[in-house]
Structures are given as structure tokens and as C-alpha cells.
Design an enzyme around this catalytic site. Structure first.
Site, PDB file in Angstrom:
ATOM      1  CG  ASP A   1      -1.927  -1.196   1.084  1.00 40.57           C
ATOM      2  OD1 ASP A   1      -2.224  -1.767   0.183  1.00 40.57           O
ATOM      3  OD2 ASP A   1      -2.276  -1.568   2.115  1.00 40.57           O
TER       4      ASP A   1
ATOM      5  CE  LYS B   1       2.319  -2.247  -4.309  1.00 42.72           C
ATOM      6  NZ  LYS B   1       2.064  -2.061  -3.079  1.00 42.72           N
TER       7      LYS B   1
ATOM      8  N   GLY C   1      -4.549  -4.263  -3.661  1.00 47.85           N
ATOM      9  CA  GLY C   1      -5.724  -3.049  -4.039  1.00 47.85           C
ATOM     10  C   GLY C   1      -4.790  -1.955  -4.331  1.00 47.85           C
ATOM     11  CG  HIS C   2      -2.105  -1.951  -6.860  1.00 51.04           C
ATOM     12  ND1 HIS C   2      -1.347  -2.531  -7.811  1.00 51.04           N
ATOM     13  CD2 HIS C   2      -2.088  -2.458  -5.901  1.00 51.04           C
ATOM     14  CE1 HIS C   2      -0.645  -3.294  -7.185  1.00 51.04           C
ATOM     15  NE2 HIS C   2      -0.660  -3.396  -5.877  1.00 51.04           N
TER      16      HIS C   2
ATOM     17  CD  GLN D   1       0.746  -8.773  -2.852  1.00 50.71           C
ATOM     18  OE1 GLN D   1       1.255  -9.647  -3.443  1.00 50.71           O
ATOM     19  NE2 GLN D   1      -0.504  -8.439  -2.925  1.00 50.71           N
TER      20      GLN D   1
HETATM   21  P1  GDP Z   1      -0.860   0.481  -3.402  1.00 56.95           P
HETATM   22  O1  GDP Z   1      -1.233  -0.829  -3.026  1.00 56.95           O
HETATM   23  O2  GDP Z   1       0.681   0.364  -3.266  1.00 56.95           O
HETATM   24  O3  GDP Z   1      -1.207   0.768  -5.113  1.00 56.95           O
HETATM   25  O4  GDP Z   1      -1.530   1.690  -2.767  1.00 56.95           O
HETATM   26  P2  GDP Z   1      -3.062   1.715  -2.046  1.00 56.95           P
HETATM   27  O5  GDP Z   1      -3.782   2.147  -3.545  1.00 56.95           O
HETATM   28  O6  GDP Z   1      -3.559   0.389  -1.333  1.00 56.95           O
HETATM   29  O7  GDP Z   1      -2.918   2.633  -1.149  1.00 56.95           O
HETATM   30  C1  GDP Z   1      -2.488   4.034  -1.348  1.00 56.95           C
HETATM   31  C2  GDP Z   1      -3.555   5.244  -1.188  1.00 56.95           C
HETATM   32  O8  GDP Z   1      -3.096   6.553  -0.892  1.00 56.95           O
HETATM   33  C3  GDP Z   1      -4.586   5.341  -2.169  1.00 56.95           C
HETATM   34  O9  GDP Z   1      -6.179   5.467  -1.512  1.00 56.95           O
HETATM   35  C4  GDP Z   1      -4.196   6.542  -3.135  1.00 56.95           C
HETATM   36  O10 GDP Z   1      -5.358   7.140  -3.810  1.00 56.95           O
HETATM   37  C5  GDP Z   1      -3.620   7.187  -1.993  1.00 56.95           C
HETATM   38  N1  GDP Z   1      -2.527   8.199  -2.274  1.00 56.95           N
HETATM   39  C6  GDP Z   1      -1.750   8.026  -3.286  1.00 56.95           C
HETATM   40  N2  GDP Z   1      -0.720   9.021  -3.077  1.00 56.95           N
HETATM   41  C7  GDP Z   1      -1.091   9.853  -2.332  1.00 56.95           C
HETATM   42  C8  GDP Z   1      -0.518  11.167  -1.704  1.00 56.95           C
HETATM   43  O11 GDP Z   1       0.363  11.608  -2.083  1.00 56.95           O
HETATM   44  N3  GDP Z   1      -1.162  11.503  -0.601  1.00 56.95           N
HETATM   45  C9  GDP Z   1      -2.405  11.016  -0.176  1.00 56.95           C
HETATM   46  N4  GDP Z   1      -2.964  11.812   0.907  1.00 56.95           N
HETATM   47  N5  GDP Z   1      -2.927   9.914  -0.657  1.00 56.95           N
HETATM   48  C10 GDP Z   1      -2.218   9.329  -1.590  1.00 56.95           C
HETATM   49  P1  IMO Z   2      -0.994  -4.165  -2.294  1.00 59.80           P
HETATM   50  O1  IMO Z   2      -0.560  -4.852  -3.734  1.00 59.80           O
HETATM   51  C1  IMO Z   2      -0.777  -4.482   2.090  1.00 59.80           C
HETATM   52  C2  IMO Z   2      -0.858  -8.496   3.560  1.00 59.80           C
HETATM   53  C3  IMO Z   2      -2.261  -9.088   4.460  1.00 59.80           C
HETATM   54  C4  IMO Z   2      -1.404 -10.196   5.503  1.00 59.80           C
HETATM   55  C5  IMO Z   2      -0.448 -10.765   4.531  1.00 59.80           C
HETATM   56  C6  IMO Z   2      -0.599 -12.050   4.072  1.00 59.80           C
HETATM   57  O2  IMO Z   2      -2.300  -3.434  -2.234  1.00 59.80           O
HETATM   58  O3  IMO Z   2       0.086  -3.482  -1.755  1.00 59.80           O
HETATM   59  P2  IMO Z   2      -2.344 -12.855   1.889  1.00 59.80           P
HETATM   60  O4  IMO Z   2      -3.783 -12.578   1.803  1.00 59.80           O
HETATM   61  O5  IMO Z   2      -1.455 -12.004   0.845  1.00 59.80           O
HETATM   62  O6  IMO Z   2      -2.191 -14.197   2.160  1.00 59.80           O
HETATM   63  O7  IMO Z   2      -2.041 -11.830   3.240  1.00 59.80           O
HETATM   64  O8  IMO Z   2       0.093  -9.870   3.350  1.00 59.80           O
HETATM   65  N1  IMO Z   2      -1.076  -7.864   2.377  1.00 59.80           N
HETATM   66  C7  IMO Z   2      -1.169  -6.792   2.173  1.00 59.80           C
HETATM   67  N2  IMO Z   2      -0.876  -5.725   2.726  1.00 59.80           N
HETATM   68  N3  IMO Z   2      -1.008  -4.481   0.600  1.00 59.80           N
HETATM   69  C8  IMO Z   2      -1.311  -5.562  -0.143  1.00 59.80           C
HETATM   70  O9  IMO Z   2      -1.306  -5.493  -1.247  1.00 59.80           O
HETATM   71  C9  IMO Z   2      -1.329  -6.822   0.660  1.00 59.80           C
HETATM   72  N4  IMO Z   2      -1.526  -8.059   0.139  1.00 59.80           N
HETATM   73  C10 IMO Z   2      -1.422  -8.788   1.167  1.00 59.80           C
HETATM   74  O10 IMO Z   2      -2.634  -8.063   4.964  1.00 59.80           O
HETATM   75  O11 IMO Z   2      -0.754  -9.367   6.507  1.00 59.80           O
HETATM   76 MG    MG Z   3      -2.878  -1.474  -1.697  1.00 57.29          MG
END
Ligand code: GDP
Ligand code: IMO
Ligand code: MG
Length: 430
Positions: free
Chosen positions: A13, A16, A40-41, A226
């Protein structure tokens, strides 16, 4: 020809998705090489929010072809749901722009049940996403129970495989818990054959497709799922996911040899978050009025997949140095810097203390990391809104100092800084 990887250097998270979206202009093909719908991106562009889980984020750019590599574990139901959701959001999808590897492994409902039985019954629960990821990878490696996407296209073969696998799964589940769910091999086969009809246009030998693309001079963007600290080999084992989420997964998970990789963008949050269980030395557990909660609220730190509150803490350079080295990161994208505007004074963890001794390197085992205490240095905060910054000169001196310190401690240049979720809320530092 350029191959780039966008990889998270923390526990996932790191945002990316936003960086993948920003880099699509310089690439032709985007490839997911690990994980599944546990990811979840999120991308925010043109006032619209898109959430991708199994399908590569890069597909949002109309010129991109997206590949779900052989290293993934794929739940056909989730795949089809996501395709429908993207189409409803105006993203055209067909067999030409979304390719699914015939060698990716298939998640069945019994994998989800297997995970539930393990997580519920065990004191050593990992806090997984409940998507059947671990059990499906287990079946892949065990070989006798694994079913790959290409097998879904052969009805008699699939039925035979499921008739052999399902009764054994049922017996194990019953033994573990008398009330466990039981499955019917023929019903599952019929259901998955229906899915297979819809998946068929997408199914390809994606390794061959990528090799031909490389020969044709195409630029490939690898989208890690991840974070590197969740990598099954190099992360905080056993509190990890079941795939190689560092760049280490590219070769096995896509078939593209590592030597083609020219640029690795290491994505870090300006602080740290973690979902699920496992050690987290810099975690802020300072209660409902504390800084941890303030960061969670401001950064909207709740999991995209499960909705769980993410654990929040200070930036940890010991951990990030380890994962940046592992990933071969060339540069850093520092995300969510705006969130730290709510903090008066910032801390960066520069070392750990274990058994009264200073530790400068990341211990490879969760049980050791659990005992590490962070050693911090303190920097002044900026306490001003930075969401409208668009160039390095728009950032307050204290914010630039914080970035310089991260860069210095990790020995890598910071090339991108994100100050908000929107595509426009980005500062290119070079
Ligand atoms: P990923 O899994 O690495 O793609 O990241 P996620 O999408 O799960 O989590 C990142 C969250 O931060 C998302 O809700 C984005 O919309 C949000 N986000 C991304 N860049 C920024 C930022 O610079 N500031 C803030 N406040 N939110 C951001
Ligand atoms: P993105 O791509 C954050 C964590 C789960 C748990 C561990 C194992 O959005 O960054 P799993 O279901 O993969 O066997 O769970 O990994 N986990 C993540 N945490 N971002 C993710 O993906 C994750 N995918 C799995 O919370 O601790
Ligand atoms: Mg994510």
C-alpha cells in the site's frame, strides 16, 4: 527498449498504483508478476477513482496492453467482476489488451475455505486478506493439487482433476472442523467451465508474448503487488504473503529474464503502514488521540481489499534499506508526504536496539524483529498544507530536509514526491 519495475519497499500500500499510472506514458505493456486479488491499487485521475486488484493498473491508459503473468493466482470470478467494473467505468477491455497467462494458477472456493480454517483455528494466524492466496500457492508448489488457467479449457481433463482433488480436500476439512464447508467436484467443474468460456479470449502463453514484445522493441512496466517486506523469501517471514513481491518475482512470475530490467522505482510512504499481523518496530500505538490515529485519519489508512484499519508508524530506514537493496532500487518515489503535515515533529528510525546492542541491519526473522526497539532521530515538521506543491521549490524547507534525510539514509535519489492522491498532485524532483 526499456523495462521498468515499480515495487513497494515497505509492507504494501505504498501507492504503487499511482506511480504505475504516472509511468504508463513511457511504456507499452504493463505486467503483474505476483500475488492475486489480495492487492488493492488505487488511482485518482480526471476526478475519478479507480480501484484495481487483480488486473494491472496500467490498463487504465488506453495505449497499454496488460498482462497477468504466470506467477499470479487467479480467481476467475474476481477477474470477471473486475473486467465488468472497469468496462462500466469506461475502460475498454478485450482479449487484445488484457492477457492472462495459461500458466497462472486457479483459485477455487476450497482455497478460500482452507485459508479460513487455518486462520480461524491457529494462534499463529497471519491476518491474511482471505482471498485464498496462500492455499492456492501451496497447491502450486505441492503439484498434485494445482490447476492452471490453461487446464480450464479442457473440460474432460478438468473434471478428472477436480474429481481427484475435491474429495481429498473435503476429507481434510472435515477432519479439521466437522462443520467445515464441503464441495462437489462436478458442480465446481460446471461452474468453472462457464467461467472458462469468458476467460478464453484472454488466455495466452504470456511469456512468449513478452519475449516477442522485447524483440519488437516494446517497453515493459512491471507492477509489483504487496511490498518487499511481505516477500515470502526476503520479508518478515512468516508474516508475509506467499509470493516474491520484491523484484525477485519478475523472472519466475513473468518469464522475462532479470537482465532486461533497467530501472527500478522503489515506492515508499513518507511514514510506514502495515495491514495484518507481524512485527512493526516503529508502530505508533499511542491511542485514539495519538499521532498514529492522526496519520490513519489523514491518510485514510484503511485497507482497499478488506477495509481493515492499517497500522501506522514512523518511517523505518533499517527496513527500507534492506528492501531497497533486495529490489535493486535505483530511485525512490516518496508518497503521501502531505499526510505528515499534521505532525509537529517527525521521527525517522535509523537503527534498532536488540538485547542492549545497536543493530544497523534488518533481522531476517519475525521473532527477532519483534524484540527490536527503534532508535530515532527527530526532525522538525512543516505544519503547512503542501497538497498544491507542483515543483521542488513549492515544498517548505522542512519537507525538503526530511526528503534529503531519507535519500541520504537510503543512499538513493528521491525522484518523485507525491502530495495527494490525484495524478496532478505530484512533484518531479529532477
Ligand atoms: P498500492 O497498493 O501500493 O497501490 O497503494 P493503495 O492504493 O492501496 O494505497 C495508497 C492510497 O493512498 C490510495 O488510496 C491512493 O489514492 C492514496 N494516495 C496516493 N498517493 C497519495 C498522496 O500523495 N497523498 C495522499 N493523501 N494519498 C495518496
Ligand atoms: P498491495 O498490492 C498490504 C498482507 C495481508 C497479510 C499478509 C498475507 O495493495 O500493496 P495474503 O492474503 O497475501 O496471504 O496476506 O499480506 N497483504 C497486503 N498488505 N497491501 C497488499 O497489497 C497486501 N497483500 C497482502 O494483510 O498481512
Ligand atoms: Mg494496496
Amino acid at each position: 527498449m526499456a523495462c521498468t519495475c515499480v515495487v513497494g519497499l515497505q509492507w504494501g500500500d505504498e501507492a504503487k498504483g499511482k506511480i504505475v499510472d504516472l509511468l504508463t506514458a513511457q511504456h507499452d505493456i504493463v505486467v503483474r508478476y505476483n500475488g492475486g486479488a489480495n492487492a488493492g491499487h488505487t488511482v485518482v485521475k480526471n476526478g475519478r477513482t479507480y480501484k484495481l486488484s487483480l488486473i494491472p493498473t496500467g490498463i487504465l491508459a488506453p495505449h497499454m496492453q496488460a498482462v497477468i503473468g504466470n506467477g499470479l493466482v487467479v480467481n476467475p470470478v474476481r477477474f470477471l467482476e473486475e473486467v465488468d467494473a472497469l468496462r462500466a467505468a469506461g475502460i475498454p477491455i478485450d482479449g487484445g489488451n488484457l492477457l492472462l497467462s495459461d500458466h497462472a494458477h486457479v483459485i477455487f472456493p476450497y482455497h478460500v475455505e482452507e485459508e479460513k480454517l487455518g486462520e480461524e483455528a491457529s494462534a499463529a494466524a497471519i491476518g491474511t486478506t482471505g482471498r485464498g492466496i496462500g492455499p492456492c500457492y501451496q497447491d502450486k508448489v505441492s503439484r498434485t493439487n494445482g490447476i492452471r488457467v490453461g487446464e480450464l479449457l479442457h473440460p474432460a481433463h478438468l473434471r478428472e482433476r477436480l474429481r481427484s482433488i475435491v474429495p481429498r480436500k473435503n476429507a481434510v476439512f472435515r477432519a479439521l472442523m466437522p462443520s467445515a464447508q464441503q464441495f462437489d467436484a462436478d458442480a465446481l467443474c460446471d461452474e468453472y467451465l462457464t467461467h472458462a468460456g469468458k476467460l478464453k479470449p484472454h488466455i495466452h502463453d504470456t511469456a512468449l508474448f513478452l519475449h516477442r514484445a522485447l524483440q519488437g522493441g516494446k517497453n515493459i512496466l512491471f507492477e509489483a503487488a504487496q511490498g518487499s517486506l511481505l516477500d515470502v523469501d526476503h520479508g518478515t517471514y512468516p508474516f508475509v504473503t506467499s509470493s516474491n513481491s520484491s523484484t525477485a518475482g519478475i523472472w519466475p512470475g513473468s518469464g522475462v529474464p532479470a537482465r532486461h530490467l533497467q530501472r527500478v522505482v522503489g515506492v515508499i510512504k513518507a511514514y510506514t503502514t502495515r495491514v495484518g499481523r507481524g512485527p512493526f518496530p516503529t508502530e505508533l500505538t499511542d491511542g485514539p488521540d495519538g499521532i498514529g490515529e492522526r496519520i490513519r485519519k489523514t491518510g485514510r489508512e484503511y485497507g482497499t481489499v478488506t477495509g481493515r484499519p492499517r497500522r501506522c508508524g514512523w518511517f523505518d530506514t533499517v527496513a527500507a534499506k534492506h528492501s531497497a537493496r533486495l529490489a535493486g532500487a535505483d530511485e525512490l518515489a516518496v508518497m503521501l508526504l502531505d499526510v505528515l503535515s499534521v505532525v509537529d515533529e517527525l521521527r525517522i528510525c535509523t537503527a534498532y536496539e536488540l538485547d542492549g546492542k545497536r543493530l544497523d541491519e534488518f533481522p531476517g526473522d519475525a521473532f527477532l524483529l519483534e524484540q527490536c526497539r527503534p532508535v530515532y532521530e527527530t526532525l522538525p515538521g512543516w505544519k503547512t498544507d503542501i497538497e498544491r506543491a507542483r515543483g521542488p521549490g513549492d515544498l517548505p524547507a522542512a519537507a525538503r530536509r526530511y526528503l534529503d534525510r531519507l535519500s541520504e539514509l537510503l543512499s538513493l535519489p528521491v525522484t518523485i514526491v507525491s502530495v495527494g492522491p490525484d495524478r496532478e498532485q505530484t512533484v518531479f524532483m529532477t
